[in-house]
Scaffold this active site. Structure first.
Site, PDB file in Angstrom:
ATOM      1  N   GLY A  76      14.831   1.640  -5.060  1.00 29.11           N
ATOM      2  CA  GLY A  76      13.963   2.793  -4.854  1.00 29.11           C
ATOM      3  C   GLY A  76      12.727   2.360  -4.099  1.00 29.11           C
TER       4      GLY A  76
ATOM      5  N   GLN B 262       4.237   2.752  -1.078  1.00 30.38           N
ATOM      6  CA  GLN B 262       4.581   1.333  -0.970  1.00 30.38           C
ATOM      7  C   GLN B 262       4.636   0.843   0.476  1.00 30.38           C
ATOM      8  OE1 GLN B 262       8.016   1.707  -3.920  1.00 30.38           O
ATOM      9  NE2 GLN B 262       7.275  -0.360  -4.304  1.00 30.38           N
TER      10      GLN B 262
ATOM     11  N   CYS C  44       9.412  -4.426  -9.530  1.00 28.70           N
ATOM     12  CA  CYS C  44       8.857  -3.519  -8.521  1.00 28.70           C
ATOM     13  C   CYS C  44       8.688  -4.304  -7.229  1.00 28.70           C
ATOM     14  CB  CYS C  44       7.507  -2.994  -8.993  1.00 28.70           C
ATOM     15  SG  CYS C  44       6.703  -1.922  -7.781  1.00 28.70           S
ATOM     16  N   LEU C  45       9.081  -3.715  -6.115  1.00 29.14           N
ATOM     17  CA  LEU C  45       8.928  -4.398  -4.821  1.00 29.14           C
ATOM     18  C   LEU C  45       7.457  -4.675  -4.513  1.00 29.14           C
ATOM     19  CD1 LEU C  45      11.503  -2.378  -2.670  1.00 29.14           C
ATOM     20  CD2 LEU C  45      11.789  -4.665  -3.652  1.00 29.14           C
TER      21      LEU C  45
ATOM     22  N   HIS D  65      10.013   5.457 -12.477  1.00 32.68           N
ATOM     23  CA  HIS D  65       9.260   4.415 -11.769  1.00 32.68           C
ATOM     24  C   HIS D  65       8.726   4.937 -10.427  1.00 32.68           C
ATOM     25  CE1 HIS D  65       8.714   0.020 -10.663  1.00 32.68           C
ATOM     26  NE2 HIS D  65       8.654   0.595  -9.477  1.00 32.68           N
ATOM     27  N   GLU D  66       9.573   5.641  -9.683  1.00 27.99           N
ATOM     28  CA  GLU D  66       9.147   6.122  -8.359  1.00 27.99           C
ATOM     29  C   GLU D  66       8.110   7.238  -8.486  1.00 27.99           C
ATOM     30  OE1 GLU D  66       9.817   4.216  -6.001  1.00 27.99           O
ATOM     31  OE2 GLU D  66      11.360   3.114  -7.103  1.00 27.99           O
TER      32      GLU D  66
ATOM     33  N   HIS E 208       4.799   5.813  -9.025  1.00 27.56           N
ATOM     34  CA  HIS E 208       4.160   5.362  -7.779  1.00 27.56           C
ATOM     35  C   HIS E 208       3.406   6.512  -7.114  1.00 27.56           C
ATOM     36  CE1 HIS E 208       5.206   1.209  -7.054  1.00 27.56           C
ATOM     37  NE2 HIS E 208       6.496   1.412  -7.220  1.00 27.56           N
TER      38      HIS E 208
HETATM   39 ZN    ZN Z   1       7.869   0.013  -7.690  1.00 28.18          ZN
END
Ligand code: ZN
Length: 167
Positions: free
Chosen positions: A46, A51, A88-89, A130-131, A134
Site C-alpha cells: 500500500g 508518502q 511502513c515504507l 494503515h493507509e 497516513h
Molecule cells: Zn505506511
C-alpha cells in the site's frame, strides 16, 4: 509513469492531514500511476499520496488480488482485534507487533468518481487502516504502546543523527 522517492519518518508531510480531492482530473490519474509504480518498486502492499510528498486524500494498494485505489476514503466499520508485525515504507525495515481491529470496511471514491467500498480481515483490514492513518497524518508509531513508541522514536532519531543504535 515515474518513480518517486518515498518520504520517511521526520518529513512533516507525513504528519499533515491530507486534503480531500474535489476534482478527479487527469493529474490525479497520473498520480495514481506514479503511486502504483512506486509501490510495486518498493515493494509494498500500500502507498498513500503523502508518502511521495503529495498531501491529498488518496491511496493505492495491492494485497495480491490486483491494484485498487481509494479517493477520500473513510473507515465505516471496524471490529475484532488482530496483532500483526506491521511495517511502513516510510519507516523502512522496521516492524512492530501492533494490535488493531481485525476487520475494517472503508468507503470512498474510485478514479471514475463512483462510490466504492473495500473490506476485509487481517491483511486487507490492516492495509485499509494503515493507509487511511497516513491520510490523517498518523504513522504506525502512533499505534505502538507508549513505552515501545518511546524507544522506537529514540532509535529513529539516533539513526537520523547517524549515531549507533543501542542494543
Ligand atoms: Zn505506511
Amino acid at each position: 509513469m515515474a518513480l518517486f522517492p518515498i518520504r520517511t519518518f521526520g518529513d512533516p508531510v507525513l504528519r499533515t492531514v491530507a486534503a480531500p480531492i474535489d476534482d478527479i482530473t487527469s493529474a490525479i490519474e497520473r498520480l495514481v500511476e506514479d503511486m502504483l509504480e512506486t509501490m510495486y518498486d518498493a515493494p509494498g502492499v500500500g502507498l498513500a499520496a503523502p508518502q511521495i510528498g503529495v498531501s491529498k486524500a488518496i491511496f493505492v494498494a495491492d494485497i495480491g488480488d490486483g491494484p485498487f485505489v481509494m479517493i477520500n476514503p473513510e473507515l465505516v466499520e471496524l471490529s475484532g482485534e488482530w496483532t500483526w508485525d506491521e511495517g511502513c515504507l516510510s519507516v523502512p525495515e522496521r516492524f512492530w507487533p501492533i494490535e488493531r481491529p481485525g476487520f475494517a470496511r472503508a468507503r470512498g471514491l474510485d478514479l471514475a468518481g463512483e462510490e466504492v467500498e473495500f473490506s476485509g480481515d487481517e491483511l486487507m483490514g490492516r492495509v485499509l487502516q494503515h493507509e487511511i492513518d497516513h491520510l490523517d497524518g498518523v504513522l504506525l508509531l502512533e499505534r505502538l504502546p507508549r513505552k515501545v513508541k518511546k524507544q522506537a522514536l529514540r532509535d529513529l532519531r539516533q539513526e537520523a543523527l547517524g549515531m549507533p543504535i543501542q542494543p
